[in-house]
Design an enzyme around this catalytic site. Structure first.
Site, PDB file in Angstrom:
ATOM      1  N   CYS A 101       0.807  -1.226   0.000  1.00 31.46           N
ATOM      2  CA  CYS A 101       0.000   0.000   0.000  1.00 31.46           C
ATOM      3  C   CYS A 101       0.838   1.274   0.000  1.00 31.46           C
ATOM      4  O   CYS A 101       0.366   2.325  -0.429  1.00 31.46           O
ATOM      5  CB  CYS A 101      -0.927   0.017   1.207  1.00 31.46           C
ATOM      6  SG  CYS A 101      -2.088  -1.355   1.250  1.00 31.46           S
ATOM      7  N   HIS A 354      -9.111   3.082  -2.470  1.00 33.81           N
ATOM      8  CA  HIS A 354      -7.724   2.838  -2.081  1.00 33.81           C
ATOM      9  C   HIS A 354      -7.068   1.917  -3.107  1.00 33.81           C
ATOM     10  O   HIS A 354      -7.017   0.700  -2.919  1.00 33.81           O
ATOM     11  CB  HIS A 354      -7.699   2.218  -0.690  1.00 33.81           C
ATOM     12  CG  HIS A 354      -6.366   1.749  -0.214  1.00 33.81           C
ATOM     13  ND1 HIS A 354      -5.167   2.308  -0.618  1.00 33.81           N
ATOM     14  CD2 HIS A 354      -6.026   0.737   0.663  1.00 33.81           C
ATOM     15  CE1 HIS A 354      -4.159   1.684  -0.029  1.00 33.81           C
ATOM     16  NE2 HIS A 354      -4.654   0.724   0.745  1.00 33.81           N
ATOM     17  N   CYS A 385      -1.021   2.491   6.860  1.00 34.32           N
ATOM     18  CA  CYS A 385      -0.606   1.148   7.225  1.00 34.32           C
ATOM     19  C   CYS A 385      -0.211   0.407   5.954  1.00 34.32           C
ATOM     20  O   CYS A 385      -0.588   0.789   4.844  1.00 34.32           O
ATOM     21  CB  CYS A 385      -1.710   0.414   7.969  1.00 34.32           C
ATOM     22  SG  CYS A 385      -3.237   0.162   7.030  1.00 34.32           S
TER      23      CYS A 385
END
Length: 411
Positions: A101, A354, A385
């Site tokens: 991510c 996302h 995160c």
């Protein structure tokens, strides 16, 4: 030009500008079901260059693009292929990286390190994720030692389960709080859209559907502005029977790309480039993979310590909303209220999506815009995160603040 190898010295590094595609749902009927991932990145980079005519393409020293699932049209040394497809000179190199991510965030920090020591002047950074065509972890083969040697728990590779684990670790972070936070994210995002604060950063993308013909993506596809606490209270809990994580309080599967320009502040001022914000410090940290979402807490502690700042010095937060409970655990650790107006002023990933490796730059684009609106704020944070138990944090300084001291030469 960049300093010679014998005279590297610390330089101030700035975020010049950034843009992104509208984010689309990662489904067969989503915006980008028939669009290549690398084309999303190319479209973004071309628009960024168009918006910054002061930037000579030949002065770009590198192009760094991130993707989590590096296969197919998200593979093949993505930074170099995007550079070539965007029409940059053949002299401009590029490469790809992966930190799940935080891919685009890592592209920014890698660029900052190179610029900071004088090895480079200007670097294009970004990320793309076509989760519709390349689901997270698709065709990956985790080493069996992870489980056989009990390096991680069997469920640690499932991000949704790690969010459920955070609820277990912090029982006071209830499902009701997560749902309320998620609804607030939807409402803040809708208000930002209506106020014209989102569209200036979006790159219109032409779409081709074999059945419907041509279209144009100009807005994010995933937002649900009519979401209510009552409406999401009884959604299914796909990661655990009777769990607390639902589609209502988590980010949706998303397709999209982001891109930004990083530069030495002296170079930016030499060329007349925008100085959107100055990088102060950054840090990445690890936590137990089973509680992946807690990663931004130690990474922020490290970044603050390195900057000589405290959490009270931070006036704006852009926190990635992989799951509502993940953000709440960060806010709870630092004693920040769930509805603190400093946090995600424009809403977050729960509302807009996302697309994994691209989200880090999306946070930066929004923080840079908010800095213009809040000259009273000196420092802001982008944090997120990261899968397999990590967190990443970058601290930025607002160039519109009265105490900001511009670089006047090669300092």
């Amino acid at each position: 030009m960049a300093n010679s190898a014998t005279s590297y010295q610390a330089r101030k590094v700035v975020f010049v500008d950034g843009v992104r595609t509208p984010f689309g749902k990662a489904k067969p009927d989503g915006y980008y079901a028939h669009t290549r991932a690398d084309d999303l990145a190319v479209k973004s980079l071309r628009e960024l260059l168009r918006r910054n005519p002061e930037l000579p393409p030949e002065r770009i020293d590198d192009v760094i693009f991130a993707a989590t699932t590096q296969q197919g049209d998200q593979g093949l040394t993505l930074g170099r292929t995007v550079a070539l497809l965007s029409g940059l000179p053949n002299t401009v190199p590029g490469f790809a990286l992966d930190r799940m991510c935080a891919g685009a965030m890592t592209a920014v920090t890698v660029a900052a390190g190179s610029i900071g020591i004088g090895a480079q002047d200007i670097v294009v950074t970004g990320g793309v994720e076509h989760m519709g065509n390349h689901p997270m972890g698709f065709d990956a083969s985790p080493n069996p030692r992870f489980l056989s040697e009990k390096i991680v728990a069997p469920d640690a590779l499932n991000m949704g389960v790690t969010a459920e684990n955070l609820h277990d670790k912090f029982p006071h972070l209830t499902k009701e709080r997560s749902d309320a936070y998620a609804v607030a994210s939807q409402q803040k995002y809708a208000a930002a859209v209506n106020a014209g604060k989102i569209s200036p950063d979006l790159v219109p993308v032409a779409l081709r559907n074999p059945e419907l013909g041509w279209g144009l993506a100009t807005t994010d596809e995933l937002a649900r502005p009519d979401t209510t606490v009552e409406g999401i209270a009884n959604l299914k809990t796909p990661f655990r029977v009777g769990g607390k994580v639902t589609a209502g309080n988590a980010s949706p599967l998303t397709d999209g790309a982001t891109v930004a320009v990083m530069a030495g502040e002296d170079t930016a001022r030499e060329l007349g480039l925008n100085v959107g914000m100055r990088l102060v410090s950054y840090a990445f940290a690890g936590v137990e993979p089973e509680i992946m979402g807690y990663g931004p807490v130690p990474s922020t502690e490290k970044a603050l310590e390195r900057a000589g700042l405290s959490i009270d010095d931070i006036g704006l937060f852009e926190l990635n909303e992989a799951f509502a409970v993940q953000v709440l655990s960060f806010l709870d650790h630092y004693g920040i209220a769930d509805d603190d107006p400093r946090v995600n002023e424009y809403g977050g990933a729960i509302a807009m999506g996302h697309p994994l490796a691209s989200s880090g730059v999306r946070l930066m684009i929004q923080l840079s815009r908010q800095f213009k609106e809040h000259p009273e704020v000196r420092y802001g944070v982008t944090a997120m995160c990261i899968g397999l138990g990590m967190g990443g944090t970058v601290i930025w300084e607002n160039p519109h603040h009265a105490d900001f001291a511009p670089v006047t030469g090669n300092e």
